[in-house]
Write a protein that holds these residues in place. Structure first.
Motif, mmCIF file in Angstrom:
data_model
loop_
_atom_site.group_PDB
_atom_site.id
_atom_site.type_symbol
_atom_site.label_atom_id
_atom_site.label_comp_id
_atom_site.label_asym_id
_atom_site.label_seq_id
_atom_site.Cartn_x
_atom_site.Cartn_y
_atom_site.Cartn_z
ATOM 1 N N LEU A 16 18.736 -45.415 -19.737
ATOM 2 C CA LEU A 16 19.783 -44.488 -19.304
ATOM 3 C C LEU A 16 20.206 -43.578 -20.445
ATOM 4 N N VAL A 17 20.199 -44.109 -21.672
ATOM 5 C CA VAL A 17 20.524 -43.284 -22.836
ATOM 6 C C VAL A 17 19.434 -42.241 -23.046
ATOM 7 N N VAL A 18 18.171 -42.630 -22.865
ATOM 8 C CA VAL A 18 17.079 -41.673 -22.988
ATOM 9 C C VAL A 18 17.182 -40.615 -21.901
ATOM 10 N N ALA A 19 17.622 -41.013 -20.692
ATOM 11 C CA ALA A 19 17.825 -40.040 -19.617
ATOM 12 C C ALA A 19 18.871 -39.008 -20.036
ATOM 13 N N TRP A 20 19.946 -39.470 -20.680
ATOM 14 C CA TRP A 20 20.956 -38.532 -21.172
ATOM 15 C C TRP A 20 20.343 -37.558 -22.166
ATOM 16 N N MET A 21 19.492 -38.046 -23.070
ATOM 17 C CA MET A 21 18.870 -37.169 -24.062
ATOM 18 C C MET A 21 17.960 -36.146 -23.396
ATOM 19 N N ARG A 22 17.247 -36.564 -22.359
ATOM 20 C CA ARG A 22 16.374 -35.633 -21.646
ATOM 21 C C ARG A 22 17.187 -34.617 -20.854
ATOM 22 N N GLN A 23 18.297 -35.056 -20.296
ATOM 23 C CA GLN A 23 19.176 -34.115 -19.602
ATOM 24 C C GLN A 23 19.712 -33.072 -20.579
ATOM 25 N N MET A 24 20.121 -33.521 -21.770
ATOM 26 C CA MET A 24 20.665 -32.607 -22.761
ATOM 27 C C MET A 24 19.604 -31.596 -23.208
ATOM 28 N N GLU A 25 18.369 -32.068 -23.394
ATOM 29 C CA GLU A 25 17.286 -31.155 -23.768
ATOM 30 C C GLU A 25 17.052 -30.120 -22.674
ATOM 31 N N SER A 26 17.103 -30.537 -21.424
ATOM 32 C CA SER A 26 16.844 -29.633 -20.303
ATOM 33 C C SER A 26 17.847 -28.498 -20.244
ATOM 34 N N PHE A 37 15.195 -35.058 -12.751
ATOM 35 C CA PHE A 37 15.466 -36.441 -12.354
ATOM 36 C C PHE A 37 16.487 -37.091 -13.272
ATOM 37 N N ALA A 38 16.474 -36.755 -14.550
ATOM 38 C CA ALA A 38 17.481 -37.296 -15.465
ATOM 39 C C ALA A 38 18.876 -36.907 -15.012
ATOM 40 N N ASP A 39 19.011 -35.702 -14.512
ATOM 41 C CA ASP A 39 20.310 -35.249 -14.006
ATOM 42 C C ASP A 39 20.736 -36.074 -12.799
ATOM 43 N N VAL A 40 19.805 -36.388 -11.921
ATOM 44 C CA VAL A 40 20.102 -37.222 -10.750
ATOM 45 C C VAL A 40 20.588 -38.600 -11.187
ATOM 46 N N VAL A 41 19.869 -39.206 -12.126
ATOM 47 C CA VAL A 41 20.214 -40.549 -12.601
ATOM 48 C C VAL A 41 21.636 -40.583 -13.141
ATOM 49 N N LEU A 42 21.962 -39.657 -14.000
ATOM 50 C CA LEU A 42 23.276 -39.673 -14.653
ATOM 51 C C LEU A 42 24.389 -39.297 -13.685
ATOM 52 N N ARG A 43 24.092 -38.438 -12.733
ATOM 53 C CA ARG A 43 25.106 -38.076 -11.737
ATOM 54 C C ARG A 43 25.446 -39.264 -10.843
ATOM 55 N N VAL A 44 24.429 -40.018 -10.427
ATOM 56 C CA VAL A 44 24.669 -41.194 -9.586
ATOM 57 C C VAL A 44 25.531 -42.211 -10.329
ATOM 58 N N THR A 65 24.486 -41.299 -31.227
ATOM 59 C CA THR A 65 23.070 -41.016 -31.465
ATOM 60 C C THR A 65 22.805 -39.519 -31.450
ATOM 61 N N ARG A 66 23.727 -38.743 -31.964
ATOM 62 C CA ARG A 66 23.592 -37.289 -31.921
ATOM 63 C C ARG A 66 22.367 -36.790 -32.689
ATOM 64 N N GLU A 67 21.886 -37.569 -33.651
ATOM 65 C CA GLU A 67 20.724 -37.129 -34.414
ATOM 66 C C GLU A 67 19.414 -37.499 -33.726
ATOM 67 N N TYR A 68 19.479 -38.285 -32.655
ATOM 68 C CA TYR A 68 18.256 -38.771 -32.014
ATOM 69 C C TYR A 68 17.585 -37.775 -31.061
ATOM 70 N N PRO A 69 18.321 -36.947 -30.318
ATOM 71 C CA PRO A 69 17.686 -36.176 -29.247
ATOM 72 C C PRO A 69 16.484 -35.349 -29.659
ATOM 73 N N ALA A 70 16.460 -34.818 -30.895
ATOM 74 C CA ALA A 70 15.295 -34.018 -31.304
ATOM 75 C C ALA A 70 14.034 -34.864 -31.250
ATOM 76 N N TYR A 71 14.103 -36.105 -31.716
ATOM 77 C CA TYR A 71 12.920 -36.962 -31.668
ATOM 78 C C TYR A 71 12.505 -37.240 -30.230
ATOM 79 N N PHE A 72 13.460 -37.588 -29.376
ATOM 80 C CA PHE A 72 13.111 -37.920 -28.001
ATOM 81 C C PHE A 72 12.585 -36.705 -27.244
ATOM 82 N N ALA A 73 13.083 -35.518 -27.575
ATOM 83 C CA ALA A 73 12.553 -34.300 -26.962
ATOM 84 C C ALA A 73 11.109 -34.068 -27.399
ATOM 85 N N VAL A 74 10.854 -34.232 -28.698
ATOM 86 C CA VAL A 74 9.496 -34.042 -29.216
ATOM 87 C C VAL A 74 8.553 -35.099 -28.650
ATOM 88 N N ARG A 75 9.015 -36.354 -28.606
ATOM 89 C CA ARG A 75 8.192 -37.429 -28.041
ATOM 90 C C ARG A 75 7.841 -37.138 -26.593
#
Length: 287
Positions: A16-26, A37-44, A65-75
């Motif tokens: 769910l935390v990774v979903a938040w990071m993907r939503q933020m990247e989007s 889909f990340a937006d759907v997950v977090l909205r529910v 984990t504010r420093e993490y999203p760049a890595y998860f976006a690149v991954r």
């Protein structure tokens, strides 16, 4: 609100935390991908009062984990590109192990005839199936959710769902190996390799060993607050994969060659790898 929806505990909640990071990247104007889909997950989760505690956990974890999203976006983009390449080469059978709430089956452009198996524990599979049905998002492929335990006889469940080991497969092992012991990780790669036809592709991620030492302590503490912990790491992915028949390229998560101009922080320090099966492992998959 989805009736009788239950959120998995422990490692499942890290998804769910990774979903938040993907939503933020989007939401970025220069986003490396779009993940509706990340937006759907977090909205529910946010809208259902029974999930208040989990929603608060995601908020706390996100703020720490504010420093993490760049890595998860690149991954995410790295594996997106590798999966597109595999499907572009003619592979039409894809398997994600420990799929969590990954949204690729509704957001990647898949060629006609692509069948995508998403394997995870029964509670996560049920959770994901319900969210997919609720989302209203059009499937990009034939998706099959598979309930199985990756520490047990998961290949039987996969084959019972229709998986064909005679066909080349694109395997995605993202955000998984570090939660398994070395022994279980070795067994998983052995089984996966035995199920793979020549020409199969693999994409996987693992921690750098430094993350299990003092350098990784802040990351491990954050993870513990989400009810999970890392059990393994390794710095020998290329020879490890070669020993199972895979010719692989390995990159640091901070390697500018895969970063699309993003600066990735040192934490979490991970490797990402992509490879092609060049020799069949001398192992017979479990019946």
């Amino acid at each position: 609100m989805i009736d009788d929806l239950k959120i998995p505990e422990g490692v499942g909640q890290t998804a769910l935390v990774v979903a938040w990071m993907r939503q933020m990247e989007s939401q970025r104007p220069d986003a490396l991908f779009q993940d509706p889909f990340a937006d759907v997950v977090l909205r529910v989760i946010a809208e259902d009062r029974s999930f208040t505690e989990v929603s608060q956990m995601v908020t706390r974890a996100s703020s720490s984990t504010r420093e993490y999203p760049a890595y998860f976006a690149v991954r995410t983009r790295f594996f997106d590109d590798e999966l597109r390449s595999a499907m572009g080469s003619g592979i039409r059978q894809v398997v994600t192990l420990a799929a969590g709430v990954d949204g690729r089956t509704v957001r990647l452009d898949c060629p006609p005839g692509t069948r995508w198996y998403e394997l995870d524990l029964p509670d996560m599979t049920a959770f994901k199936d319900a969210l997919i049905a609720h989302s209203g998002l059009a499937p990009a492929c034939e998706r099959r959710g598979v309930a199985g335990d990756l520490t047990a006889d998961w290949s039987r469940a996969l084959r019972e769902a229709g998986f064909d080991p005679a066909r080349p497969t694109a395997w995605l092992v993202e955000g998984l190996l570090m939660y398994l012991s070395d022994e279980v990780g070795d067994a998983l790669l052995t089984e996966l390799s035995a199920l793979s036809a020549p020409g199969s592709r693999i994409m996987l991620e693992q921690l750098e060993t430094a993350m299990l030492g003092e350098e990784g302590r802040p990351s491990r503490d954050r993870l513990a607050s989400q009810g999970a912990r890392w059990l393994s790491a390794r710095d020998d992915l290329r020879p490890w994969l070669a020993g199972h028949g895979w010719a692989a390229e390995v990159y640091s998560g901070a390697d500018p060659r895969i970063g699309h101009g993003r600066t990735v922080s040192r934490l979490p320090a991970c490797w990402v790898a992509t490879g092609t099966l060049t020799g069949r492992a001398d192992v017979t998959p479990a019946a």
